[in-house]
Write a protein that holds these residues in place. Structure first.
Motif, mmCIF file in Angstrom:
data_model
loop_
_atom_site.group_PDB
_atom_site.id
_atom_site.type_symbol
_atom_site.label_atom_id
_atom_site.label_comp_id
_atom_site.label_asym_id
_atom_site.label_seq_id
_atom_site.Cartn_x
_atom_site.Cartn_y
_atom_site.Cartn_z
ATOM 1 N N MET A 1 0.850 -1.188 0.000
ATOM 2 C CA MET A 1 0.000 0.000 0.000
ATOM 3 C C MET A 1 0.881 1.231 0.000
ATOM 4 O O MET A 1 1.972 1.232 0.571
ATOM 5 C CB MET A 1 -0.924 0.000 1.234
ATOM 6 N N ASN A 2 0.388 2.326 -0.637
ATOM 7 C CA ASN A 2 1.153 3.555 -0.680
ATOM 8 C C ASN A 2 1.318 4.134 0.720
ATOM 9 O O ASN A 2 0.490 3.919 1.602
ATOM 10 C CB ASN A 2 0.445 4.584 -1.572
ATOM 11 N N ASP A 3 2.391 4.919 0.851
ATOM 12 C CA ASP A 3 2.646 5.588 2.113
ATOM 13 C C ASP A 3 1.939 6.936 2.082
ATOM 14 O O ASP A 3 2.481 7.936 1.616
ATOM 15 C CB ASP A 3 4.160 5.752 2.296
ATOM 16 N N ASP A 4 0.681 6.984 2.557
ATOM 17 C CA ASP A 4 -0.026 8.253 2.669
ATOM 18 C C ASP A 4 0.568 9.029 3.830
ATOM 19 O O ASP A 4 0.928 8.456 4.860
ATOM 20 C CB ASP A 4 -1.519 8.013 2.906
ATOM 21 N N ARG A 5 0.622 10.349 3.683
ATOM 22 C CA ARG A 5 1.321 11.142 4.686
ATOM 23 C C ARG A 5 0.509 12.364 5.091
ATOM 24 O O ARG A 5 -0.330 12.856 4.349
ATOM 25 C CB ARG A 5 2.695 11.591 4.160
ATOM 26 N N ALA A 6 0.779 12.812 6.311
ATOM 27 C CA ALA A 6 0.230 14.057 6.822
ATOM 28 C C ALA A 6 1.293 14.661 7.719
ATOM 29 O O ALA A 6 2.270 13.994 8.077
ATOM 30 C CB ALA A 6 -1.065 13.804 7.597
ATOM 31 N N LEU A 7 1.115 15.907 8.084
ATOM 32 C CA LEU A 7 2.078 16.571 8.952
ATOM 33 C C LEU A 7 1.454 16.778 10.319
ATOM 34 O O LEU A 7 0.337 17.306 10.434
ATOM 35 C CB LEU A 7 2.502 17.913 8.356
ATOM 36 N N LEU A 8 2.148 16.348 11.365
ATOM 37 C CA LEU A 8 1.662 16.469 12.739
ATOM 38 C C LEU A 8 2.416 17.591 13.437
ATOM 39 O O LEU A 8 3.647 17.553 13.561
ATOM 40 C CB LEU A 8 1.861 15.154 13.489
ATOM 41 N N ASN A 9 1.692 18.590 13.885
ATOM 42 C CA ASN A 9 2.299 19.702 14.612
ATOM 43 C C ASN A 9 2.252 19.386 16.106
ATOM 44 O O ASN A 9 1.285 19.677 16.787
ATOM 45 C CB ASN A 9 1.554 21.008 14.320
ATOM 46 N N ALA A 10 3.290 18.716 16.587
ATOM 47 C CA ALA A 10 3.346 18.293 17.985
ATOM 48 C C ALA A 10 4.631 18.818 18.616
ATOM 49 O O ALA A 10 5.726 18.361 18.256
ATOM 50 C CB ALA A 10 3.283 16.779 18.087
ATOM 51 N N PRO A 11 4.552 19.771 19.537
ATOM 52 C CA PRO A 11 5.754 20.352 20.148
ATOM 53 C C PRO A 11 6.654 19.309 20.803
ATOM 54 O O PRO A 11 7.874 19.475 20.840
ATOM 55 C CB PRO A 11 5.183 21.334 21.180
ATOM 56 N N TRP A 12 6.069 18.213 21.322
ATOM 57 C CA TRP A 12 6.867 17.219 22.022
ATOM 58 C C TRP A 12 7.784 16.438 21.077
ATOM 59 O O TRP A 12 8.689 15.731 21.531
ATOM 60 C CB TRP A 12 5.988 16.244 22.812
ATOM 61 N N LEU A 13 7.566 16.566 19.761
ATOM 62 C CA LEU A 13 8.480 15.932 18.813
ATOM 63 C C LEU A 13 9.767 16.736 18.646
ATOM 64 O O LEU A 13 10.815 16.180 18.317
ATOM 65 C CB LEU A 13 7.807 15.795 17.446
ATOM 66 N N ALA A 14 9.672 18.047 18.875
ATOM 67 C CA ALA A 14 10.812 18.931 18.633
ATOM 68 C C ALA A 14 11.646 19.209 19.877
ATOM 69 O O ALA A 14 12.800 19.644 19.778
ATOM 70 C CB ALA A 14 10.321 20.254 18.039
ATOM 71 N N SER A 15 11.092 18.961 21.051
ATOM 72 C CA SER A 15 11.836 19.226 22.290
ATOM 73 C C SER A 15 11.341 18.288 23.381
ATOM 74 O O SER A 15 10.292 17.655 23.261
ATOM 75 C CB SER A 15 11.651 20.687 22.722
ATOM 76 N N GLY A 16 12.130 18.205 24.454
ATOM 77 C CA GLY A 16 11.742 17.366 25.576
ATOM 78 C C GLY A 16 12.238 15.937 25.445
ATOM 79 O O GLY A 16 12.999 15.595 24.532
ATOM 80 N N PRO A 17 11.798 15.053 26.347
ATOM 81 C CA PRO A 17 12.285 13.666 26.386
ATOM 82 C C PRO A 17 12.049 12.889 25.092
ATOM 83 O O PRO A 17 12.909 12.116 24.670
ATOM 84 C CB PRO A 17 11.493 13.049 27.550
ATOM 85 N N THR A 18 10.901 13.079 24.450
ATOM 86 C CA THR A 18 10.629 12.339 23.215
ATOM 87 C C THR A 18 11.626 12.708 22.127
ATOM 88 O O THR A 18 12.139 11.838 21.407
ATOM 89 C CB THR A 18 9.192 12.607 22.727
ATOM 90 N N SER A 19 11.905 13.998 22.031
ATOM 91 C CA SER A 19 12.888 14.448 21.047
ATOM 92 C C SER A 19 14.256 13.843 21.325
ATOM 93 O O SER A 19 14.983 13.445 20.402
ATOM 94 C CB SER A 19 12.972 15.975 21.065
ATOM 95 N N ARG A 20 14.618 13.736 22.590
ATOM 96 C CA ARG A 20 15.913 13.154 22.952
ATOM 97 C C ARG A 20 16.002 11.682 22.541
ATOM 98 O O ARG A 20 17.031 11.220 22.048
ATOM 99 C CB ARG A 20 16.153 13.294 24.461
ATOM 100 N N VAL A 21 14.906 10.940 22.743
ATOM 101 C CA VAL A 21 14.908 9.524 22.361
ATOM 102 C C VAL A 21 15.055 9.384 20.851
ATOM 103 O O VAL A 21 15.821 8.548 20.355
ATOM 104 C CB VAL A 21 13.617 8.823 22.836
ATOM 105 N N LEU A 22 14.333 10.191 20.108
ATOM 106 C CA LEU A 22 14.412 10.117 18.650
ATOM 107 C C LEU A 22 15.820 10.458 18.157
ATOM 108 O O LEU A 22 16.359 9.793 17.260
ATOM 109 C CB LEU A 22 13.383 11.060 18.025
ATOM 110 N N LYS A 23 16.419 11.482 18.736
ATOM 111 C CA LYS A 23 17.781 11.852 18.338
ATOM 112 C C LYS A 23 18.769 10.741 18.668
ATOM 113 O O LYS A 23 19.714 10.476 17.916
ATOM 114 C CB LYS A 23 18.191 13.146 19.030
ATOM 115 N N LEU A 24 18.538 10.086 19.816
ATOM 116 C CA LEU A 24 19.416 8.993 20.229
ATOM 117 C C LEU A 24 19.360 7.830 19.238
ATOM 118 O O LEU A 24 20.384 7.229 18.897
ATOM 119 C CB LEU A 24 19.001 8.508 21.627
ATOM 120 N N LEU A 25 18.150 7.512 18.765
ATOM 121 C CA LEU A 25 17.959 6.311 17.952
ATOM 122 C C LEU A 25 18.099 6.555 16.453
ATOM 123 O O LEU A 25 18.305 5.608 15.698
ATOM 124 C CB LEU A 25 16.586 5.703 18.255
#
Length: 418
Positions: A1-25
Motif C-alpha cells: 500500500m502507498n505511504d499516505d502522509r500528513a504533517l503532525l504539529n506536535a511540540p513534544w516531537l521537537a523538544s523534551g524527552p521524546t525528542s531526545r529519544v528520537l535523536k538517540l535512535l
C-alpha cells in the motif's frame, strides 16, 4: 500500500524527552518513529498517555546507545525486541521492527526487520498503525488517516485473521470504538467479533478485567455495551445478565453529580443486582479485594434506598462510610430508571456534604465500670449501645449517653445468654 502522509504539529516531537529519544535512535543508518496510540491521540486531539517508539535498530544497539548516552535501559521484553528507556522519569517503550512469523494468542514468534510497511500490517486497527518521525511526517500504510478523519475503528486486513491472532482484539474493538469512534460500528469488524466470540473463553481473567474496566469508562461505553449484548458477547464476558439501561442510568447519575467516571461503580450498574453477582464477577474478572468489596456493598439491599428517609440515610452513611454510601445510592438511583425523582436522589447522594457522622462516643470502659466482664458480653453490649445511639440520632450529651449505656447493660442482663 502507498505511504499516505500528513504533517503532525506536535511540540513534544521537537523538544523534551521524546525528542531526545528520537535523536538517540536516529542516525548511523537507523531510523526511529513514534508509533501507535500517541500518534492516534495527537491526531484526534485527545490526551496522550504513553509514547511508544519503533526502530530499525536491534535491541542490543538500542541498549548500547542508551548506555553511551547515560540513559537507563530496562529489557522489559527484549526477546520480542522491546527495551524501555527512562529519560527525565518518562518511560519510553522502544521496539525493534518485527514480523510475526508464527502467531498463537499473545505468544508469537518474531523476526526482526527494517520494514515499516510490514510492521504496520501486523498491528490490530488502522488507527493504531500510524507512525510519525522527528520531522512530524505521519506515515500511513493501511488507511488509518482516513479512518481517523471518519472516527472509524477498523481491523487491518481481514478482521477474522486479526482476531484469531489474539481474541482480546474482540474487546479492544469495542473499547476503541467506545473511546474514539463515531456513528455506527464498523459492520465487518462487528460481524467478525460475533463469529469469533467463543474465543473469549480462552482469555485470562486478568486480561478481560483490564479491557472491560477501560471500556466501561469510555465516552461511548453505552453504545458499545449495547452492541456487545446484541451480538451475544456481553453475557459470555460477565457470566450473567447485563443491564444496559441501568448502566446508562449510572452514567447519567455520575454526570448530574459531576463525579469522575468510575469503572467499578459502572460495572456494578451493568452486572450486579444481588451480592452473588458481585462474587461471580470477582472470579470472572479476577477483581482485587477492594474492587470485590465495593461491588458487594453496592449490591447489598440497594432497593431499600427507594423510600429511605433522612434519619435512616444518616445511619446508613455512618455504617458504610462516605464512598460506599454514595455508590450504593447511585446504584439504587440508576436502577430506579428515568422515572425516578432525580432531585430526591441528588439530595440523598449529597448527604455527606451536609452531614458528618460523629464517632461512637461510648467505650469499653463505660461498660466495664457498669459491671460487664471483658469477653463476648462486652462486644455484645457495645453493639446494643451503638444501635440505640444511632436510633436516637447520634446524641452526644453526657446524660443521654449514660442512659443509653444503662439501657444496653439492662438489656444484656435481661436477654438470655446464647
Amino acid at each position: 500500500m502507498n505511504d499516505d502522509r500528513a504533517l503532525l504539529n506536535a511540540p513534544w516531537l521537537a523538544s523534551g524527552p521524546t525528542s531526545r529519544v528520537l535523536k538517540l535512535l536516529n542516525g548511523g543508518g537507523e531510523e526511529a518513529r513514534v508509533v501507535g496510540g500517541a500518534v492516534r491521540n495527537a491526531l484526534l486531539g485527545v490526551p496522550i498517555v504513553d509514547i511508544d517508539l519503533a526502530t530499525t535498530a536491534l535491541p542490543e544497539e538500542v541498549v548500547r546507545r542508551a548506555k553511551a548516552a547515560g540513559i537507563r535501559s530496562v529489557p522489559t521484553g527484549i526477546e520480542h525486541g522491546t527495551v524501555t528507556l527512562v529519560i527525565d522519569a518518562h518511560p519510553f517503550e522502544v521496539t525493534t521492527l518485527r514480523e510475526d512469523t508464527e502467531t498463537f494468542g499473545r505468544k508469537a514468534k518474531v523476526s526482526f526487520g527494517r520494514d515499516w510497511v510490514g510492521d504496520a500490517h501486523r498491528r490490530d486497527f488502522t488507527i493504531n498503525a500510524l507512525s510519525v518521525g522527528a520531522d512530524g511526517v505521519v506515515h500511513d500504510y493501511v488507511g488509518g488517516l482516513e479512518d481517523i478523519a471518519a472516527r472509524r475503528v477498523r481491523f487491518i486486513g481481514e478482521a477474522r485473521a486479526r482476531i484469531e491472532e489474539d481474541y482480546l482484539r474482540i474487546l479492544r474493538f469495542f473499547r476503541f470504538h467506545a473511546a474514539f469512534g463515531a456513528g455506527e460500528i464498523d459492520r465487518g469488524g462487528y460481524l467478525a467479533c460475533i463469529v469469533a466470540r467463543a474465543g473469549l473463553a480462552s482469555l485470562s481473567a486478568e486480561r478481560l478485567r483490564m479491557e472491560m474496566l477501560k471500556l466501561l469508562v469510555a465516552v461511548g461505553a453505552v453504545e458499545a455495551v449495547i452492541a456487545m449484548a446484541e451480538g451475544g458477547l456481553l453475557q459470555m464476558i460477565l457470566g450473567g445478565v447485563g443491564y444496559s439501561s441501568t448502566f446508562a442510568g449510572m452514567i447519567e447519575a455520575e454526570r448530574m453529580l459531576a463525579l469522575k467516571a468510575d469503572p467499578i461503580r459502572r460495572l456494578a450498574a451493568l452486572a450486579v443486582a444481588i451480592p452473588e453477582d458481585a462474587r461471580r464477577l470477582t472470579t470472572r474478572l479476577r477483581l482485587s479485594n477492594n474492587e470485590s468489596k465495593a461491588l458487594d456493598s453496592m449490591g447489598h439491599r440497594w432497593w431499600r434506598l427507594a423510600g429511605i428517609d433522612e434519619a435512616r440515610a444518616k445511619r446508613l452513611l455512618y455504617r458504610l462510610g462516605e464512598e460506599r454510601y454514595r455508590d450504593r445510592v447511585l446504584l439504587a438511583w440508576a436502577r430506579a430508571g428515568h422515572g425516578g425523582d432525580s432531585a430526591r436522589w441528588i439530595h440523598l447522594a449529597q448527604l455527606p456534604q451536609r452531614f458528618t457522622a460523629p464517632k461512637f462516643p461510648l467505650r469499653a470502659a463505660d461498660f466495664i465500670s457498669r459491671g460487664v466482664a471483658e469477653g463476648p458480653s462486652l462486644g455484645q453490649v457495645l453493639t446494643l449501645a451503638e444501635d440505640a445511639w444511632l436510633a436516637a440520632d447520634f446524641p452526644l450529651q453526657p446524660a443521654a449517653l449514660a442512659a443509653i449505656a444503662d439501657q444496653a447493660v439492662s438489656r444484656l442482663n435481661r436477654d438470655p445468654k446464647p
